[in-house]
Design a protein around this motif. Structure first.
Motif, PDB file in Angstrom:
ATOM      1  N   LEU A  21     -36.342  14.588  13.498  1.00 13.73           N
ATOM      2  CA  LEU A  21     -36.892  13.616  14.441  1.00 13.73           C
ATOM      3  C   LEU A  21     -35.792  12.813  15.121  1.00 13.73           C
ATOM      4  CD1 LEU A  21     -40.013  12.404  12.442  1.00 13.73           C
ATOM      5  CD2 LEU A  21     -39.914  14.081  14.297  1.00 13.73           C
ATOM      6  N   GLU A  22     -34.788  12.406  14.361  1.00 21.76           N
ATOM      7  CA  GLU A  22     -33.672  11.643  14.932  1.00 21.76           C
ATOM      8  C   GLU A  22     -32.938  12.473  15.990  1.00 21.76           C
ATOM      9  OE1 GLU A  22     -32.712   8.475  14.547  1.00 21.76           O
ATOM     10  OE2 GLU A  22     -34.057   7.892  12.930  1.00 21.76           O
ATOM     11  N   ARG A  23     -32.758  13.768  15.727  1.00 21.06           N
ATOM     12  CA  ARG A  23     -32.101  14.644  16.713  1.00 21.06           C
ATOM     13  C   ARG A  23     -32.918  14.732  18.002  1.00 21.06           C
ATOM     14  NH1 ARG A  23     -30.650  17.689  12.134  1.00 21.06           N
ATOM     15  NH2 ARG A  23     -32.404  19.103  12.382  1.00 21.06           N
ATOM     16  N   ALA A  24     -34.230  14.562  17.879  1.00 19.38           N
ATOM     17  CA  ALA A  24     -35.108  14.610  19.055  1.00 19.38           C
ATOM     18  C   ALA A  24     -35.253  13.236  19.713  1.00 19.38           C
ATOM     19  CB  ALA A  24     -36.485  15.132  18.647  1.00 19.38           C
ATOM     20  N   GLY A  25     -34.553  12.241  19.194  1.00 18.96           N
ATOM     21  CA  GLY A  25     -34.591  10.909  19.782  1.00 18.96           C
ATOM     22  C   GLY A  25     -35.703  10.019  19.276  1.00 18.96           C
ATOM     23  N   ILE A  26     -36.317  10.392  18.150  1.00 22.68           N
ATOM     24  CA  ILE A  26     -37.401   9.604  17.564  1.00 22.68           C
ATOM     25  C   ILE A  26     -36.872   8.852  16.349  1.00 22.68           C
ATOM     26  CG2 ILE A  26     -39.634   9.716  16.390  1.00 22.68           C
ATOM     27  CD1 ILE A  26     -40.226  12.226  18.073  1.00 22.68           C
ATOM     28  N   THR A  27     -37.016   7.538  16.358  1.00 21.51           N
ATOM     29  CA  THR A  27     -36.576   6.728  15.226  1.00 21.51           C
ATOM     30  C   THR A  27     -37.468   7.011  14.032  1.00 21.51           C
ATOM     31  OG1 THR A  27     -35.818   5.006  16.721  1.00 21.51           O
ATOM     32  CG2 THR A  27     -36.170   4.378  14.422  1.00 21.51           C
ATOM     33  N   ALA A  28     -36.838   7.327  12.897  1.00 21.77           N
ATOM     34  CA  ALA A  28     -37.581   7.681  11.682  1.00 21.77           C
ATOM     35  C   ALA A  28     -36.881   7.059  10.478  1.00 21.77           C
ATOM     36  CB  ALA A  28     -37.637   9.194  11.531  1.00 21.77           C
ATOM     37  N   HIS A  29     -37.674   6.453   9.602  1.00 24.00           N
ATOM     38  CA  HIS A  29     -37.133   5.816   8.398  1.00 24.00           C
ATOM     39  C   HIS A  29     -37.734   6.469   7.162  1.00 24.00           C
ATOM     40  CE1 HIS A  29     -35.370   2.616  10.805  1.00 24.00           C
ATOM     41  NE2 HIS A  29     -36.512   2.579  11.469  1.00 24.00           N
ATOM     42  N   ILE A  30     -36.867   6.825   6.219  1.00 27.10           N
ATOM     43  CA  ILE A  30     -37.319   7.420   4.962  1.00 27.10           C
ATOM     44  C   ILE A  30     -37.615   6.301   3.967  1.00 27.10           C
ATOM     45  CG2 ILE A  30     -36.678   8.890   3.011  1.00 27.10           C
ATOM     46  CD1 ILE A  30     -34.718  10.304   4.936  1.00 27.10           C
ATOM     47  N   LEU A  31     -38.737   6.441   3.261  1.00 26.22           N
ATOM     48  CA  LEU A  31     -39.062   5.503   2.193  1.00 26.22           C
ATOM     49  C   LEU A  31     -39.883   6.213   1.132  1.00 26.22           C
ATOM     50  CD1 LEU A  31     -42.265   3.946   2.803  1.00 26.22           C
ATOM     51  CD2 LEU A  31     -40.937   3.980   4.897  1.00 26.22           C
ATOM     52  N   ARG A  32     -39.875   5.640  -0.046  1.00 26.90           N
ATOM     53  CA  ARG A  32     -40.701   6.182  -1.112  1.00 26.90           C
ATOM     54  C   ARG A  32     -42.162   5.926  -0.760  1.00 26.90           C
ATOM     55  NH1 ARG A  32     -39.661   8.416  -5.797  1.00 26.90           N
ATOM     56  NH2 ARG A  32     -41.097   7.830  -7.439  1.00 26.90           N
ATOM     57  N   SER A  33     -43.003   6.907  -0.980  1.00 25.67           N
ATOM     58  CA  SER A  33     -44.421   6.739  -0.656  1.00 25.67           C
ATOM     59  C   SER A  33     -45.023   5.634  -1.518  1.00 25.67           C
ATOM     60  CB  SER A  33     -45.174   8.048  -0.887  1.00 25.67           C
ATOM     61  OG  SER A  33     -44.698   9.043  -0.022  1.00 25.67           O
ATOM     62  N   PRO A  34     -45.808   4.751  -0.911  1.00 24.89           N
ATOM     63  CA  PRO A  34     -46.459   3.689  -1.686  1.00 24.89           C
ATOM     64  C   PRO A  34     -47.365   4.279  -2.765  1.00 24.89           C
ATOM     65  CG  PRO A  34     -46.659   3.286   0.668  1.00 24.89           C
ATOM     66  CD  PRO A  34     -46.106   4.664   0.512  1.00 24.89           C
ATOM     67  N   ARG A  35     -47.492   3.579  -3.869  1.00 21.73           N
ATOM     68  CA  ARG A  35     -48.300   4.059  -4.998  1.00 21.73           C
ATOM     69  C   ARG A  35     -49.750   4.339  -4.608  1.00 21.73           C
ATOM     70  NH1 ARG A  35     -45.697   3.851  -9.866  1.00 21.73           N
ATOM     71  NH2 ARG A  35     -43.917   2.464  -9.970  1.00 21.73           N
ATOM     72  N   THR A  36     -50.272   3.590  -3.662  1.00 22.33           N
ATOM     73  CA  THR A  36     -51.680   3.776  -3.276  1.00 22.33           C
ATOM     74  C   THR A  36     -51.939   5.106  -2.588  1.00 22.33           C
ATOM     75  OG1 THR A  36     -51.277   2.566  -1.231  1.00 22.33           O
ATOM     76  CG2 THR A  36     -52.160   1.309  -3.085  1.00 22.33           C
ATOM     77  N   ILE A  37     -50.903   5.738  -2.033  1.00 29.75           N
ATOM     78  CA  ILE A  37     -51.091   7.034  -1.376  1.00 29.75           C
ATOM     79  C   ILE A  37     -50.344   8.155  -2.071  1.00 29.75           C
ATOM     80  CG2 ILE A  37     -51.489   5.963   0.855  1.00 29.75           C
ATOM     81  CD1 ILE A  37     -48.691   6.891   1.698  1.00 29.75           C
ATOM     82  N   ASP A  38     -49.557   7.826  -3.065  1.00 25.86           N
ATOM     83  CA  ASP A  38     -48.720   8.806  -3.749  1.00 25.86           C
ATOM     84  C   ASP A  38     -49.486   9.436  -4.893  1.00 25.86           C
ATOM     85  OD1 ASP A  38     -46.651  10.303  -4.727  1.00 25.86           O
ATOM     86  OD2 ASP A  38     -45.558   8.602  -5.567  1.00 25.86           O
ATOM     87  N   ARG A  39     -50.031  10.614  -4.664  1.00 26.57           N
ATOM     88  CA  ARG A  39     -50.858  11.282  -5.670  1.00 26.57           C
ATOM     89  C   ARG A  39     -50.033  11.994  -6.725  1.00 26.57           C
ATOM     90  NH1 ARG A  39     -54.857  13.785  -1.130  1.00 26.57           N
ATOM     91  NH2 ARG A  39     -55.684  11.792  -0.456  1.00 26.57           N
ATOM     92  N   GLU A  40     -48.842  12.472  -6.360  1.00 23.54           N
ATOM     93  CA  GLU A  40     -48.029  13.236  -7.297  1.00 23.54           C
ATOM     94  C   GLU A  40     -46.999  12.385  -8.029  1.00 23.54           C
ATOM     95  OE1 GLU A  40     -48.449  14.559  -4.004  1.00 23.54           O
ATOM     96  OE2 GLU A  40     -50.144  15.651  -4.816  1.00 23.54           O
ATOM     97  N   GLY A  41     -46.683  11.229  -7.509  1.00 24.71           N
ATOM     98  CA  GLY A  41     -45.763  10.335  -8.197  1.00 24.71           C
ATOM     99  C   GLY A  41     -44.307  10.452  -7.778  1.00 24.71           C
ATOM    100  N   CYS A  42     -43.964  11.395  -6.910  1.00 26.25           N
ATOM    101  CA  CYS A  42     -42.548  11.530  -6.550  1.00 26.25           C
ATOM    102  C   CYS A  42     -42.339  11.843  -5.070  1.00 26.25           C
ATOM    103  CB  CYS A  42     -41.880  12.590  -7.406  1.00 26.25           C
ATOM    104  SG  CYS A  42     -42.600  14.223  -7.202  1.00 26.25           S
ATOM    105  N   SER A  43     -43.321  11.615  -4.246  1.00 24.86           N
ATOM    106  CA  SER A  43     -43.164  11.980  -2.840  1.00 24.86           C
ATOM    107  C   SER A  43     -42.460  10.867  -2.053  1.00 24.86           C
ATOM    108  CB  SER A  43     -44.516  12.292  -2.204  1.00 24.86           C
ATOM    109  OG  SER A  43     -45.294  11.137  -2.090  1.00 24.86           O
ATOM    110  N   HIS A  44     -41.944  11.259  -0.933  1.00 25.89           N
ATOM    111  CA  HIS A  44     -41.303  10.334  -0.007  1.00 25.89           C
ATOM    112  C   HIS A  44     -41.993  10.483   1.343  1.00 25.89           C
ATOM    113  CE1 HIS A  44     -38.324  10.206  -3.146  1.00 25.89           C
ATOM    114  NE2 HIS A  44     -37.790   9.171  -2.548  1.00 25.89           N
ATOM    115  N   SER A  45     -41.850   9.461   2.164  1.00 22.84           N
ATOM    116  CA  SER A  45     -42.491   9.459   3.477  1.00 22.84           C
ATOM    117  C   SER A  45     -41.475   9.133   4.552  1.00 22.84           C
ATOM    118  CB  SER A  45     -43.605   8.409   3.520  1.00 22.84           C
ATOM    119  OG  SER A  45     -44.614   8.719   2.601  1.00 22.84           O
ATOM    120  N   VAL A  46     -41.845   9.489   5.768  1.00 19.30           N
ATOM    121  CA  VAL A  46     -41.046   9.147   6.941  1.00 19.30           C
ATOM    122  C   VAL A  46     -41.933   8.287   7.830  1.00 19.30           C
ATOM    123  CG1 VAL A  46     -39.823  10.040   8.944  1.00 19.30           C
ATOM    124  CG2 VAL A  46     -39.716  11.276   6.767  1.00 19.30           C
TER     125      VAL A  46
END
Length: 84
Positions: A21-46
């Motif tokens: 996304l950054e290469r395409a000019g879109i600002t993107a931030h990586i973060l750990r998925s919040p517990r309320t949406i994290d079903r597997e316990g180890c996912s990350h989100s952009v």
């Protein structure tokens, strides 16, 4: 401003997603998925802004980086899943 979380299956996929996304000019931030949406316990989100979501999903689709899920971050801090 309205933001969306693109949930990825791992940190590596989140890093690839953000880099693409950054290469395409879109600002993107990586973060750990919040517990309320994290079903597997180890996912990350952009995190991307609303104005960039459609273009971001198109770019990721073309690159073969399909998100697991996408969530809208509501004004009250809650998350609502967006069906693609």
């Amino acid at each position: 401003m309205v933001y969306y979380l693109i949930v990825c299956r791992s940190l590596t996929y989140a890093q690839r997603t953000a880099a693409m996304l950054e290469r395409a000019g879109i600002t993107a931030h990586i973060l750990r998925s919040p517990r309320t949406i994290d079903r597997e316990g180890c996912s990350h989100s952009v995190k991307v802004s609303e104005r960039n979501l459609a273009n971001a999903l198109l770019i990721l689709n073309r690159a073969g980086l399909q998100p697991k899920r996408v969530y809208l971050i509501a004004g009250d801090g809650s998350y609502k899943e967006v069906l693609l």
